[in-house]
Scaffold this motif. Sequence first.
Motif, PDB file in Angstrom:
ATOM      1  N   SER A   1      -0.566  76.220 -31.546  1.00  0.00           N
ATOM      2  CA  SER A   1      -0.256  77.625 -31.256  1.00  0.00           C
ATOM      3  C   SER A   1       0.448  77.793 -29.919  1.00  0.00           C
ATOM      4  CB  SER A   1      -1.540  78.458 -31.260  1.00  0.00           C
ATOM      5  OG  SER A   1      -2.463  77.962 -30.306  1.00  0.00           O
ATOM      6  N   ASP A   2       0.491  76.722 -29.135  1.00  0.00           N
ATOM      7  CA  ASP A   2       1.133  76.753 -27.817  1.00  0.00           C
ATOM      8  C   ASP A   2       2.625  76.456 -27.980  1.00  0.00           C
ATOM      9  OD1 ASP A   2       1.579  76.838 -25.123  1.00  0.00           O
ATOM     10  OD2 ASP A   2       0.584  74.929 -24.668  1.00  0.00           O
ATOM     11  N   VAL A   3       3.413  77.487 -28.259  1.00  0.00           N
ATOM     12  CA  VAL A   3       4.853  77.316 -28.473  1.00  0.00           C
ATOM     13  C   VAL A   3       5.536  77.033 -27.138  1.00  0.00           C
ATOM     14  CG1 VAL A   3       6.970  78.483 -29.191  1.00  0.00           C
ATOM     15  CG2 VAL A   3       4.881  78.735 -30.540  1.00  0.00           C
ATOM     16  N   LYS A   4       6.356  75.993 -27.115  1.00  0.00           N
ATOM     17  CA  LYS A   4       7.048  75.570 -25.894  1.00  0.00           C
ATOM     18  C   LYS A   4       8.559  75.570 -26.134  1.00  0.00           C
ATOM     19  CE  LYS A   4       3.479  74.664 -23.251  1.00  0.00           C
ATOM     20  NZ  LYS A   4       3.221  75.427 -22.011  1.00  0.00           N
ATOM     21  N   THR A   5       9.305  75.260 -25.073  1.00  0.00           N
ATOM     22  CA  THR A   5      10.753  75.129 -25.193  1.00  0.00           C
ATOM     23  C   THR A   5      11.180  73.749 -24.722  1.00  0.00           C
ATOM     24  OG1 THR A   5      11.072  76.095 -22.987  1.00  0.00           O
ATOM     25  CG2 THR A   5      11.209  77.594 -24.876  1.00  0.00           C
ATOM     26  N   ILE A   6      12.341  73.311 -25.205  1.00  0.00           N
ATOM     27  CA  ILE A   6      12.921  72.055 -24.734  1.00  0.00           C
ATOM     28  C   ILE A   6      13.216  72.196 -23.245  1.00  0.00           C
ATOM     29  CG2 ILE A   6      14.945  70.532 -24.912  1.00  0.00           C
ATOM     30  CD1 ILE A   6      13.055  70.314 -27.299  1.00  0.00           C
ATOM     31  N   LYS A   7      12.924  71.139 -22.482  1.00  0.00           N
ATOM     32  CA  LYS A   7      13.100  71.193 -21.030  1.00  0.00           C
ATOM     33  C   LYS A   7      14.536  71.590 -20.673  1.00  0.00           C
ATOM     34  CE  LYS A   7      12.252  68.603 -16.770  1.00  0.00           C
ATOM     35  NZ  LYS A   7      13.548  68.814 -16.135  1.00  0.00           N
TER      36      LYS A   7
ATOM     37  N   LEU B   1       0.517  71.319 -23.287  1.00  0.00           N
ATOM     38  CA  LEU B   1       1.539  70.633 -24.083  1.00  0.00           C
ATOM     39  C   LEU B   1       2.802  70.435 -23.249  1.00  0.00           C
ATOM     40  CD1 LEU B   1       1.918  69.650 -27.041  1.00  0.00           C
ATOM     41  CD2 LEU B   1       3.002  71.847 -27.507  1.00  0.00           C
ATOM     42  N   ARG B   2       3.211  69.165 -23.069  1.00  0.00           N
ATOM     43  CA  ARG B   2       4.366  68.880 -22.216  1.00  0.00           C
ATOM     44  C   ARG B   2       5.203  67.733 -22.774  1.00  0.00           C
ATOM     45  NH1 ARG B   2       3.372  68.624 -15.984  1.00  0.00           N
ATOM     46  NH2 ARG B   2       5.394  69.641 -16.030  1.00  0.00           N
ATOM     47  N   THR B   3       5.288  67.632 -24.093  1.00  0.00           N
ATOM     48  CA  THR B   3       6.025  66.522 -24.703  1.00  0.00           C
ATOM     49  C   THR B   3       7.464  66.458 -24.202  1.00  0.00           C
ATOM     50  OG1 THR B   3       4.709  66.880 -26.700  1.00  0.00           O
ATOM     51  CG2 THR B   3       6.586  65.403 -26.883  1.00  0.00           C
ATOM     52  N   SER B   4       8.142  67.596 -24.186  1.00  0.00           N
ATOM     53  CA  SER B   4       9.547  67.611 -23.784  1.00  0.00           C
ATOM     54  C   SER B   4       9.699  67.192 -22.325  1.00  0.00           C
ATOM     55  CB  SER B   4      10.146  69.004 -24.002  1.00  0.00           C
ATOM     56  OG  SER B   4      11.530  69.014 -23.715  1.00  0.00           O
ATOM     57  N   TYR B   5       8.796  67.641 -21.477  1.00  0.00           N
ATOM     58  CA  TYR B   5       8.851  67.261 -20.057  1.00  0.00           C
ATOM     59  C   TYR B   5       8.736  65.743 -19.910  1.00  0.00           C
ATOM     60  CZ  TYR B   5       7.305  66.614 -15.235  1.00  0.00           C
ATOM     61  OH  TYR B   5       7.170  66.171 -13.940  1.00  0.00           O
TER      62      TYR B   5
END
Length: 386
Positions: A199-205, A116-120
């Motif tokens: 379930s793959d929690v990410k952070t804003i770039k 998951l890399r939406t923010s990137y």
Amino acid sequence: MENDRLWERYVLRRGTEVEPLWERLFASKPRRILYIAGIGFDTRAIHGPQLLTSLTKRLNIPATDINAWLVGFGDYALPEELVQLTTRNEAALRAVFNGANIDVKQIQSRDDDGILRTSYYADALLDTARPLNELTDIILDVSSLPRVVYLTMLVGLLGRLVRDKHMGPKSLGMTTNLHVLVAEDPLLDSIILSEEIDSDVKTIKGFSGGLGTEHGRGLPGVWFPLLGEGREDQLQKVRTSLREELDICPVVPHPTRDPRRGDNILIEYRERLFNDFGVEPANIVYVNEGNPFEVYRQMHSVMTMFSESLDELGGCRLLVTPLSSKLITIGAGLACFELHDSRPESKRLIGIPYAEPRRYSIKEGSVMQPDNAILTTLLLTGEAYA
């Protein structure tokens, strides 16, 4: 210090006040405008473009001086009725921007390995624009953009435009006009359902908050979930991913257009917050639903308070999870941008963790009706701050 906050003085216009502000700015000199809009199912997406193109025609600004980015998203699952709405909205946007330079951009959620890399990808999209200092105005219309995308673009644009925020408010006047436009209706937001939460929690770039790194290990943390209706699955996914003891300060809208909205949100999350998370009622933070700059001030104050009180323990991590309406999310994003400090000596880490849905739908029996939406614009940088 409080009086050194970037947006202690600010420009905010709502409803019929938006057009006069734009008219004063756009009539002052030739314009080169970048308009960023989402191609989504949210019918509010058309309000801002209609106002802009009507105004530029009246001011004899050539349509070719407008570059319209229509940003699409290929990875979200939608029911057929929302797919049809998305198609109609794209056609309507193309018709409104007829004669302008239309550039369709696609943001994928995952890379070739399925990560998951939406923010990137949303942040990387900003580097495909013409040099930002060649533009007089950038209008980020968040009305039909997913939270992760508009938050990434908000902090990404500010990071590129405000080169030295440590200079304080005067740093805002040394660059392009950055407008953030919202066709806001919290009740309409509340009928949009986020489903199949990843379930793959990410952070804003750029806003990892030290999560998953040695740099942040052992620092005390404070988590500020911005609460909105129907987001309990996302809330739980983020809390589970943090895997540590935290002070939890839920952020609840009040005052609100619907006087009972804040109470209803607390009732909805009562079991999760007070029984499962052990939240103390005194830790609840109330923010103004209708004014993002007030949200910014309120979040800035409470985050600074925790930062200063935990400084003697070697620093802290301040984590903000956006699950609320657009204006509240934007206000909190401004506080995160200002308080984020990448200098090596900084003891404060700012993180924006989120759990992204794979599917959107609307509540059964509800209709995407934009009639109650109020157009609001924030002017964050540029001529007004010079």
